[in-house]
Write a protein that holds these residues in place. Structure first.
Motif, PDB file in Angstrom:
ATOM      1  N   GLU A 101       0.837  -1.205   0.000  1.00 29.25           N
ATOM      2  CA  GLU A 101       0.000   0.000   0.000  1.00 29.25           C
ATOM      3  C   GLU A 101       0.874   1.258   0.000  1.00 29.25           C
ATOM      4  OE1 GLU A 101      -3.302   2.354   2.734  1.00 29.25           O
ATOM      5  OE2 GLU A 101      -2.800   0.281   3.240  1.00 29.25           O
ATOM      6  N   GLU A 102       1.950   1.251   0.779  1.00 26.48           N
ATOM      7  CA  GLU A 102       2.842   2.405   0.832  1.00 26.48           C
ATOM      8  C   GLU A 102       3.573   2.598  -0.499  1.00 26.48           C
ATOM      9  OE1 GLU A 102       3.849   2.295   5.616  1.00 26.48           O
ATOM     10  OE2 GLU A 102       5.028   1.074   4.246  1.00 26.48           O
ATOM     11  N   LYS A 103       3.978   1.509  -1.139  1.00 21.64           N
ATOM     12  CA  LYS A 103       4.623   1.610  -2.454  1.00 21.64           C
ATOM     13  C   LYS A 103       3.658   2.221  -3.461  1.00 21.64           C
ATOM     14  CE  LYS A 103       7.693  -2.342  -1.899  1.00 21.64           C
ATOM     15  NZ  LYS A 103       7.942  -3.732  -2.310  1.00 21.64           N
ATOM     16  N   SER A 104       2.409   1.789  -3.407  1.00 25.11           N
ATOM     17  CA  SER A 104       1.397   2.310  -4.319  1.00 25.11           C
ATOM     18  C   SER A 104       1.184   3.806  -4.088  1.00 25.11           C
ATOM     19  CB  SER A 104       0.085   1.550  -4.134  1.00 25.11           C
ATOM     20  OG  SER A 104      -0.888   2.014  -5.033  1.00 25.11           O
ATOM     21  N   LEU A 105       1.116   4.219  -2.834  1.00 30.97           N
ATOM     22  CA  LEU A 105       0.975   5.642  -2.524  1.00 30.97           C
ATOM     23  C   LEU A 105       2.185   6.428  -3.022  1.00 30.97           C
ATOM     24  CD1 LEU A 105      -0.547   5.575   1.084  1.00 30.97           C
ATOM     25  CD2 LEU A 105      -1.720   6.113  -1.075  1.00 30.97           C
ATOM     26  N   ALA A 106       3.374   5.849  -2.881  1.00 28.32           N
ATOM     27  CA  ALA A 106       4.590   6.526  -3.355  1.00 28.32           C
ATOM     28  C   ALA A 106       4.550   6.704  -4.872  1.00 28.32           C
ATOM     29  CB  ALA A 106       5.835   5.757  -2.932  1.00 28.32           C
ATOM     30  N   VAL A 107       4.060   5.711  -5.592  1.00 26.30           N
ATOM     31  CA  VAL A 107       3.936   5.837  -7.053  1.00 26.30           C
ATOM     32  C   VAL A 107       2.951   6.951  -7.389  1.00 26.30           C
ATOM     33  CG1 VAL A 107       3.133   4.693  -9.170  1.00 26.30           C
ATOM     34  CG2 VAL A 107       4.635   3.464  -7.578  1.00 26.30           C
ATOM     35  N   GLN A 108       1.801   6.974  -6.726  1.00 23.16           N
ATOM     36  CA  GLN A 108       0.794   7.993  -7.003  1.00 23.16           C
ATOM     37  C   GLN A 108       1.299   9.391  -6.621  1.00 23.16           C
ATOM     38  OE1 GLN A 108      -2.489   6.371  -4.769  1.00 23.16           O
ATOM     39  NE2 GLN A 108      -3.274   5.257  -6.545  1.00 23.16           N
ATOM     40  N   VAL A 109       1.961   9.500  -5.492  1.00 27.43           N
ATOM     41  CA  VAL A 109       2.515  10.794  -5.087  1.00 27.43           C
ATOM     42  C   VAL A 109       3.602  11.213  -6.075  1.00 27.43           C
ATOM     43  CG1 VAL A 109       3.886  11.982  -3.303  1.00 27.43           C
ATOM     44  CG2 VAL A 109       1.873  10.623  -2.661  1.00 27.43           C
ATOM     45  N   GLY A 110       4.398  10.254  -6.556  1.00 25.93           N
ATOM     46  CA  GLY A 110       5.407  10.558  -7.566  1.00 25.93           C
ATOM     47  C   GLY A 110       4.781  11.083  -8.849  1.00 25.93           C
ATOM     48  N   MET A 111       3.679  10.489  -9.247  1.00 27.15           N
ATOM     49  CA  MET A 111       2.974  10.972 -10.438  1.00 27.15           C
ATOM     50  C   MET A 111       2.498  12.416 -10.227  1.00 27.15           C
ATOM     51  SD  MET A 111       0.650   7.686 -11.441  1.00 27.15           S
ATOM     52  CE  MET A 111       1.279   6.329 -12.417  1.00 27.15           C
ATOM     53  N   TYR A 112       1.940  12.687  -9.050  1.00 24.96           N
ATOM     54  CA  TYR A 112       1.466  14.042  -8.746  1.00 24.96           C
ATOM     55  C   TYR A 112       2.640  15.015  -8.752  1.00 24.96           C
ATOM     56  CZ  TYR A 112      -1.132  17.842  -6.587  1.00 24.96           C
ATOM     57  OH  TYR A 112      -1.724  19.067  -6.341  1.00 24.96           O
ATOM     58  N   TYR A 113       3.727  14.636  -8.114  1.00 22.52           N
ATOM     59  CA  TYR A 113       4.948  15.450  -8.040  1.00 22.52           C
ATOM     60  C   TYR A 113       5.435  15.790  -9.452  1.00 22.52           C
ATOM     61  CZ  TYR A 113       9.784  16.375  -6.335  1.00 22.52           C
ATOM     62  OH  TYR A 113      11.010  16.913  -6.027  1.00 22.52           O
ATOM     63  N   GLY A 114       5.435  14.788 -10.329  1.00 22.74           N
ATOM     64  CA  GLY A 114       5.836  15.012 -11.718  1.00 22.74           C
ATOM     65  C   GLY A 114       4.894  15.949 -12.446  1.00 22.74           C
ATOM     66  N   GLU A 115       3.604  15.786 -12.209  1.00 22.90           N
ATOM     67  CA  GLU A 115       2.621  16.647 -12.864  1.00 22.90           C
ATOM     68  C   GLU A 115       2.712  18.089 -12.360  1.00 22.90           C
ATOM     69  OE1 GLU A 115       0.333  16.166 -15.469  1.00 22.90           O
ATOM     70  OE2 GLU A 115       1.612  14.407 -15.739  1.00 22.90           O
ATOM     71  N   VAL A 116       3.060  18.271 -11.096  1.00 28.01           N
ATOM     72  CA  VAL A 116       3.262  19.633 -10.578  1.00 28.01           C
ATOM     73  C   VAL A 116       4.378  20.297 -11.380  1.00 28.01           C
ATOM     74  CG1 VAL A 116       4.088  20.998  -8.605  1.00 28.01           C
ATOM     75  CG2 VAL A 116       2.379  19.196  -8.254  1.00 28.01           C
TER      76      VAL A 116
END
Length: 191
Positions: A101-116
């Motif tokens: 679950e934490e890995k999945s959140l890190a991937v999603q947060v990484g996607m958001y970070y990239g989109e920012v």
């Protein structure tokens, strides 16, 4: 390896993938970015105290996102018997890991970070890093621009999550990392 949000950028799996497998992974990653972002935004909004988060992809939104992620990562006691120390005093890298679950959140947060980054700087874009298989981010989605060093946002978010888990990072560090990256891009553009 097929794309899933439960992956870690700290792997040698990409170096052993065929060109088709790499292409498929990247295609699935990019295809899933909007869905993962929607899922992330909903998860943040459904968390008590974060329901008013402005998910506007501004650098400022990373402040709250970092604080939210810090509440979702389980702190690990690195002094416990489960965690072995090597003779050099370093934590044994196989002694602990993020949960799925934490890995999945890190991937999603990484996607958001990239989109920012992309939305704040139109010269930046997603790209799959190719070239030498010796590159740490070979085959992985990275953010690049005309005068920037490729940056893997999922690796950034994963490292941030690991830092939260081991107690070496706090929520505000996600935004600080972003600001430092943008300063590097600005400095490179001036040269």
């Amino acid at each position: 390896m097929k794309f899933t949000t439960v992956y870690t950028p700290v792997t040698t799996a990409f170096a052993s993938m065929t060109k088709k497998e790499l292409s498929d992974f990247y295609g699935e990653f990019i295809l899933n970015v909007p869905y993962c972002l929607d899922e992330l935004i909903q998860a943040v909004w459904q968390t008590l105290g974060f329901d008013s988060w402005s998910a506007d992809f501004s650098p400022e939104s990373l402040d709250t996102l970092g604080e939210w992620l810090a509440t979702k990562i389980q702190k690990r006691d690195l002094n416990s018997e489960k965690v072995r120390r090597s003779t050099a005093g370093q934590v044994d890298p196989v002694a602990w890991d993020l949960t799925d679950e934490e890995k999945s959140l890190a991937v999603q947060v990484g996607m958001y970070y990239g989109e920012v980054a992309i939305r704040s700087h139109p010269s930046l874009s997603w790209m799959q890093l190719k070239g030498s298989k010796k590159l740490a981010d070979y085959g992985q989605p990275v953010i690049v621009g005309l005068s920037s060093i490729p940056t893997n946002p999922v690796r950034v978010a994963n490292a941030f999550a690991c830092g939260i888990a081991d107690g070496s990072r706090v929520g505000r560090r996600l935004r600080e990392t972003y600001d430092y990256w943008m300063k590097m891009i600005s400095d490179l553009a001036k040269n």
